[in-house]
Design an enzyme around this catalytic site. Structure first.
Site, mmCIF file in Angstrom:
data_model
loop_
_atom_site.group_PDB
_atom_site.id
_atom_site.type_symbol
_atom_site.label_atom_id
_atom_site.label_comp_id
_atom_site.label_asym_id
_atom_site.label_seq_id
_atom_site.Cartn_x
_atom_site.Cartn_y
_atom_site.Cartn_z
ATOM 1 N N LYS A 1 105.424 10.353 30.628
ATOM 2 C CA LYS A 1 105.165 8.979 31.062
ATOM 3 C C LYS A 1 104.286 9.078 32.293
ATOM 4 O O LYS A 1 104.740 9.463 33.369
ATOM 5 C CB LYS A 1 106.472 8.261 31.378
ATOM 6 C CG LYS A 1 106.260 6.814 31.818
ATOM 7 C CD LYS A 1 107.590 6.113 32.022
ATOM 8 C CE LYS A 1 107.446 4.615 32.244
ATOM 9 N NZ LYS A 1 106.385 4.214 33.126
ATOM 10 N N LYS B 1 111.851 4.396 27.648
ATOM 11 C CA LYS B 1 111.426 5.273 28.734
ATOM 12 C C LYS B 1 112.640 5.860 29.435
ATOM 13 O O LYS B 1 113.685 5.223 29.519
ATOM 14 C CB LYS B 1 110.561 4.492 29.717
ATOM 15 C CG LYS B 1 111.224 3.245 30.257
ATOM 16 C CD LYS B 1 110.230 2.297 30.890
ATOM 17 C CE LYS B 1 110.941 1.013 31.304
ATOM 18 N NZ LYS B 1 110.076 -0.129 31.486
ATOM 19 N N ARG C 1 97.624 1.024 32.891
ATOM 20 C CA ARG C 1 97.458 0.891 31.446
ATOM 21 C C ARG C 1 96.105 0.281 31.103
ATOM 22 O O ARG C 1 95.664 -0.674 31.730
ATOM 23 C CB ARG C 1 98.556 0.002 30.877
ATOM 24 C CG ARG C 1 98.591 0.037 29.362
ATOM 25 C CD ARG C 1 99.941 -0.334 28.883
ATOM 26 N NE ARG C 1 100.107 -0.206 27.454
ATOM 27 C CZ ARG C 1 101.254 -0.440 26.837
ATOM 28 N NH1 ARG C 1 102.298 -0.792 27.533
ATOM 29 N NH2 ARG C 1 101.355 -0.305 25.534
HETATM 30 P P1 AMP Z 1 107.196 0.587 32.657
HETATM 31 O O1 AMP Z 1 105.950 0.085 33.312
HETATM 32 O O2 AMP Z 1 108.115 1.330 33.558
HETATM 33 O O3 AMP Z 1 107.865 -0.482 31.823
HETATM 34 O O4 AMP Z 1 106.746 1.684 31.591
HETATM 35 C C1 AMP Z 1 105.870 1.402 30.557
HETATM 36 C C2 AMP Z 1 104.478 1.802 30.923
HETATM 37 O O5 AMP Z 1 104.330 3.205 31.008
HETATM 38 C C3 AMP Z 1 103.466 1.419 29.890
HETATM 39 O O6 AMP Z 1 103.086 0.084 30.037
HETATM 40 C C4 AMP Z 1 102.315 2.371 30.148
HETATM 41 O O7 AMP Z 1 101.447 1.769 31.087
HETATM 42 C C5 AMP Z 1 102.968 3.553 30.821
HETATM 43 N N1 AMP Z 1 102.892 4.817 30.068
HETATM 44 C C6 AMP Z 1 102.625 6.004 30.634
HETATM 45 N N2 AMP Z 1 102.638 6.997 29.729
HETATM 46 C C7 AMP Z 1 102.906 6.430 28.535
HETATM 47 C C8 AMP Z 1 103.077 6.940 27.207
HETATM 48 N N3 AMP Z 1 102.956 8.249 26.932
HETATM 49 N N4 AMP Z 1 103.368 6.039 26.236
HETATM 50 C C9 AMP Z 1 103.506 4.739 26.498
HETATM 51 N N5 AMP Z 1 103.364 4.202 27.734
HETATM 52 C C10 AMP Z 1 103.084 5.034 28.749
#
Ligand code: AMP
Length: 586
Positions: A273, A446, A278
């Protein structure tokens, strides 16, 4: 259509808190709306003239409205202001003043929805010198012809603060009811205020279709028009279009590796992650566009990304989903999101900024490829596409680092490696999961360390350099040691960039707050009487000989100023010791 009709709808919606009643009112209204008016009506119901993804605004300040009211109703600005103070709402003030205005309107034409909408559009488009006067004139023109109650809603709409309470859910359900109600036989119980579709299943199917069309179009006005003119067939025909951003898929949080496996199933794809930014990237031959997760166009801000995409992805027509991660151009180490966040809004010196704060693109999904939609394809197939067509090159473009496993130990090791590489955690993905725009579905979850935020005290700071020489920019933070009854340093925040952004404060504001507390100045450094408490987030607590507490924070970010807390209520060393030893990454 007369604006008055819409205004009556606003008024009755505002008077109820019941969602179903709102749905009923909006649906009945839409049902009677001419096809030519439908788009404007739907936008105005949301208090806007542009769909949500379009970041243009009206750019009208309260000041201009005060001027416009004063001009239209022939009264001083002071009078308008005092009425605003009394009612607490500039819209209500306008309504009251319209009722009591001295200037009688000699002849007035009724306002139409078209007239209001077009004036608002013109207001949004005005720029440059004289714009303020012309905007004010345009608002005054509307107010002059407005009935008092119309004035209330014109003012609120112009301020982009309509607040009648029509959420996305209400709008979606109203569209279903208005345009498909007959085929589902929906009954509305006036007394109990409940909706009874004769066949729940069919009703839900329509709701889903409207939602799906919205997730792709991001504009209820377009969805409603389609539903009205072409029915279900129209909704089903909504397809992806390169150049038009769609909502990104979102992920839920799992409590642990075990929990993550339970949610997405075994085996799962597990990916780094990345802690970046994004990007939804659209390409149609030579036209490449970059959108944020909020669908803002940031193409101009990331010229290097355009190059990477052009040179490293085979194909001419696609939409990909990726995370851009900042890295230090000298050490080549990944940097946290904060380091690149300044690039998003930057309008000048873009080239320099891209050299100082370059990004690497980590592609993790594909939504469309060579004209074909991949929304309904399982994730494992989508992954194959990105693996096949992306030529990886370090620090430019890569596919997200991934393993496929059912083994918890292996997953745990991968997770630790991700954290050690400076990333945020891992994503678990269901291999069969489809791409659901806008939804927080369980196809991906996540896992990241949960960090309790800390309340820390500012005990020192440094004067900035160059353009920032009048401000304090780097703040030394301390925790409180109850035993020693002393503040012990634990790190610094605000050395650069936007670590303060989340708190909504600027260096200037903090400087003003801190200046009176300066005890001592030495060169650029100042010591400060411990008084200001701020809440801070961070990635990790590390042992460190640099600070008197013996600990340091990795990537601290200010969440807010805790003016409700006294300095000795700050997080104490005991708590930090405990957090350090229970950190998941150790
Ligand atoms: P969060 O912002 O904590 O809800 O986590 C989701 C975000 O992690 C997504 O919107 C992406 O911007 C980011 N992200 C980073 N690496 C990845 C990955 N391998 N797959 C999907 N999302 C990812």
């Amino acid at each position: 259509m007369n604006y008055e009709r819409l205004v009556k709808l606003y008024d009755s919606i505002e008077k109820t808190t019941k969602r179903l009643e709102k749905t009923y009112l909006v649906a009945e209204f839409l049902r009677k709306t001419d096809v030519d008016d439908i788009r404007q009506i739907i936008l105005l119901l949301q208090g806007r003239v542009f769909p949500k993804y379009d970041s243009r605004t009206l750019g009208v300040a309260s000041r201009m409205i005060i001027k416009a009211i004063s001009k239209s109703y022939g009264m001083t600005e002071t009078k308008v202001e005092s009425e605003w103070k009394r009612t607490g709402d500039l819209g209500d003030a306008a309504e009251y003043l319209a009722k009591n205005k001295k200037q009688a309107t000699l002849f007035s034409t009724k306002l139409t929805v078209k007239k209001v909408f077009n004036n608002l559009l013109k207001i949004a488009k005005l720029e440059g010198s004289g714009a303020v006067e012309r905007k004010t004139g345009m608002i005054a023109e509307l107010l002059t012809s407005a009935e008092p109650i119309e004035a209330r809603y014109i003012v609120r709409t112009v301020l982009e603060d309509l607040r009648v309470g029509i959420g996305e859910g209400v709008l979606r359900d109203s569209i279903v009811w208005a345009f498909f109600g007959d085929s589902i036989n929906i009954n509305y119980d006036q007394e109990k205020k409940i909706i009874e579709p004769e066949n729940r299943e069919t009703y839900n199917m329509y709701v889903e279709k409207v939602q799906e069309a919205y997730d792709i179009l991001n504009d209820f006005s377009e969805v409603a028009e389609l539903a009205k003119t072409s029915g279900l067939k129209g909704l089903k025909s909504v397809g992806l279009k390169v150049g038009k951003p769609i909502k990104v898929m979102l992920f839920i949080k799992a409590k642990s590796i075990k929990d993550a496996f339970e949610r997405v199933g075994k085996p799962a794809a597990i990916e780094y992650k990345y802690d970046g930014f994004r990007m939804q990237i659209h390409r149609n031959k030579d036209v490449i566009k970059i959108f944020t997760r909020r669908l803002e166009d940031v193409t101009a801000q990331f010229p290097e990304v355009i190059e990477y995409v052009k040179d490293h992805i085979e194909g001419n027509n696609y939409i990909i989903d990726a995370e851009a991660v900042g890295y230090d151009p000298k050490t080549k180490k990944y940097l946290p999101f904060q380091s690149i966040s300044q690039r998003i809004k930057r309008k000048y010196n873009i080239k320099e900024l891209s050299e100082d704060f370059p990004v690497e693109l980590n592609v993790f999904d594909v939504i469309m490829f060579e004209g074909e939609s991949f929304l309904k394809e399982p994730f494992k197939e989508r992954r194959k596409i990105i693996e096949k067509y992306i030529k990886e090159e370090n620090l430019k473009i890569r596919t997200a680092k991934q393993i496929i496993t059912s083994d918890e130990k292996e997953a745990e090791d991968f997770y630790k490696r991700s954290l050690a590489d400076g990333e945020e955690g891992v994503m678990f993905k269901n291999l069969e999961g489809i791409y659901k725009p806008g939804a927080r579905v369980g196809y991906g979850v996540k896992v990241k360390p949960v960090m309790e935020s800390l309340d820390l005290v500012i005990v020192g700071a440094e004067w900035g350099e160059g353009k920032r020489s009048g401000w304090l920019t780097s703040f030394t933070l301390a925790c409180y040691d109850k035993e020693k009854e002393r503040f012990l340093e634990i790190g610094k925040v605000g050395t650069g960039i936007k670590e303060l952004e989340g708190a909504g404060v600027t260096f200037e504001q903090l400087t003003q707050l801190i200046k009176p507390l300066i005890k001592e100045e030495k060169g650029r450094s100042v010591t400060i009487t411990p008084q200001i408490v701020i809440e801070v987030n961070y990635e990790e607590i590390q042992k460190s000989p640099t600070y008197s507490s013996g600990y340091a924070l990795r990537f601290p970010r200010v969440i807010r100023i805790r003016d409700d807390k006294a300095p000795d209520e700050a997080s104490d060393t005991e708590m930090i010791r405990r957090l350090y030893s229970t950190q998941r990454s150790r």
